[in-house]
Motif scaffolding. Structure first.
Motif, PDB file in Angstrom:
ATOM      1  N   GLU A  24       0.814  -1.208   0.000  1.00 12.14           N
ATOM      2  CA  GLU A  24       0.000   0.000   0.000  1.00 12.14           C
ATOM      3  C   GLU A  24       0.847   1.258   0.000  1.00 12.14           C
ATOM      4  O   GLU A  24       2.023   1.222   0.352  1.00 12.14           O
ATOM      5  CB  GLU A  24      -0.938   0.005   1.210  1.00 12.14           C
ATOM      6  N   GLY A  37      -6.615  -1.741   9.741  1.00 11.73           N
ATOM      7  CA  GLY A  37      -7.202  -0.413   9.664  1.00 11.73           C
ATOM      8  C   GLY A  37      -7.801   0.008  10.982  1.00 11.73           C
ATOM      9  O   GLY A  37      -7.699  -0.697  11.989  1.00 11.73           O
ATOM     10  N   ARG A  51     -14.219  -6.391   7.889  1.00  7.98           N
ATOM     11  CA  ARG A  51     -14.391  -5.329   6.891  1.00  7.98           C
ATOM     12  C   ARG A  51     -13.063  -4.914   6.274  1.00  7.98           C
ATOM     13  O   ARG A  51     -12.929  -4.834   5.043  1.00  7.98           O
ATOM     14  CB  ARG A  51     -15.074  -4.112   7.531  1.00  7.98           C
ATOM     15  N   GLU A  52     -12.070  -4.646   7.116  1.00  8.51           N
ATOM     16  CA  GLU A  52     -10.770  -4.191   6.610  1.00  8.51           C
ATOM     17  C   GLU A  52     -10.128  -5.238   5.704  1.00  8.51           C
ATOM     18  O   GLU A  52      -9.567  -4.904   4.656  1.00  8.51           O
ATOM     19  CB  GLU A  52      -9.824  -3.837   7.765  1.00  8.51           C
ATOM     20  N   GLU A  55     -12.015  -5.170   2.386  1.00 11.66           N
ATOM     21  CA  GLU A  55     -11.756  -3.955   1.611  1.00 11.66           C
ATOM     22  C   GLU A  55     -10.347  -3.924   1.023  1.00 11.66           C
ATOM     23  O   GLU A  55     -10.142  -3.430  -0.085  1.00 11.66           O
ATOM     24  CB  GLU A  55     -11.944  -2.711   2.493  1.00 11.66           C
ATOM     25  N   GLU A  56      -9.370  -4.449   1.767  1.00 15.11           N
ATOM     26  CA  GLU A  56      -7.980  -4.324   1.346  1.00 15.11           C
ATOM     27  C   GLU A  56      -7.474  -5.491   0.508  1.00 15.11           C
ATOM     28  O   GLU A  56      -6.475  -5.335  -0.199  1.00 15.11           O
ATOM     29  CB  GLU A  56      -7.077  -4.140   2.569  1.00 15.11           C
ATOM     30  N   ASP A 100      -9.372  -1.205  -1.652  1.00 12.00           N
ATOM     31  CA  ASP A 100      -9.439   0.085  -0.980  1.00 12.00           C
ATOM     32  C   ASP A 100      -8.447   1.083  -1.585  1.00 12.00           C
ATOM     33  O   ASP A 100      -7.380   0.699  -2.079  1.00 12.00           O
ATOM     34  CB  ASP A 100      -9.113  -0.122   0.504  1.00 12.00           C
ATOM     35  N   ASN A 101      -8.786   2.358  -1.481  1.00  9.30           N
ATOM     36  CA  ASN A 101      -7.907   3.419  -1.948  1.00  9.30           C
ATOM     37  C   ASN A 101      -6.543   3.313  -1.267  1.00  9.30           C
ATOM     38  O   ASN A 101      -6.462   3.151  -0.052  1.00  9.30           O
ATOM     39  CB  ASN A 101      -8.551   4.781  -1.642  1.00  9.30           C
TER      40      ASN A 101
END
Length: 150
Positions: A24, A37, A51-52, A55-56, A100-101
């Motif tokens: 990242e 996160g 969730r993290e 998303e990642e 994720d961004n």
């Protein structure tokens, strides 16, 4: 909450001798970390790590144990991190999910491959969590109690 204290979650996930990490962008550097996160308002630690991870990495994560609770103060930004790290299983992957961004990609790396990237590790917590996993450290999820008021 003190803006210099960050409560975070992370997932130390192993499959066939390889650990799931994310590459990242952080502060204009490229670093490696576990899927991790911040805990968001209204969610449990377990919801946050699921969730993290999703998303990642686009992996569906099922926590099975708490690996450890880690306290670390970053000399770079003077932020203190309280990290709750979970271990468990990946139950499936969505190859079409956008990550994720800031996430470049997810990797499955051996411990030696992680060590080779030591200068690029986001923090010393990355290798510490892998070593604790390999040492067999596990605490039951019941160690954590999510008390919500009615």
């Amino acid at each position: 909450m003190n803006d210099r204290l960050h409560i975070t979650v992370a997932a130390a996930i192993e499959k066939d001798g390889h650990f799931l990490l994310v590459e990242e962008r952080s502060d204009d550097e490229i670093v490696f970390n576990q899927p991790a996160g911040h805990l968001e308002a209204g969610e449990s630690l377990i919801e946050a790590v699921v969730r993290e991870t999703q998303e990642e990495t686009a992996w569906h994560f099922q926590p099975t144990a708490i690996l450890g609770i880690y306290h670390w103060a970053s000399p770079k930004n003077q932020v203190t991190y309280l990290r709750f790290c979970f271990t468990g299983e990946c139950l499936g992957h969505d190859p079409h999910q956008t990550l994720d961004n800031g996430i470049i990609r997810a990797w499955w790396l051996t411990r030696n491959e992680v060590i080779a990237r030591t200068p690029q590790l986001r923090s010393p917590l990355v290798l510490r969590c892998i070593d604790d996993y390999l040492a067999g450290k596990r605490f039951p999820l019941a160690l954590y109690a999510d008390i919500t008021s009615a």
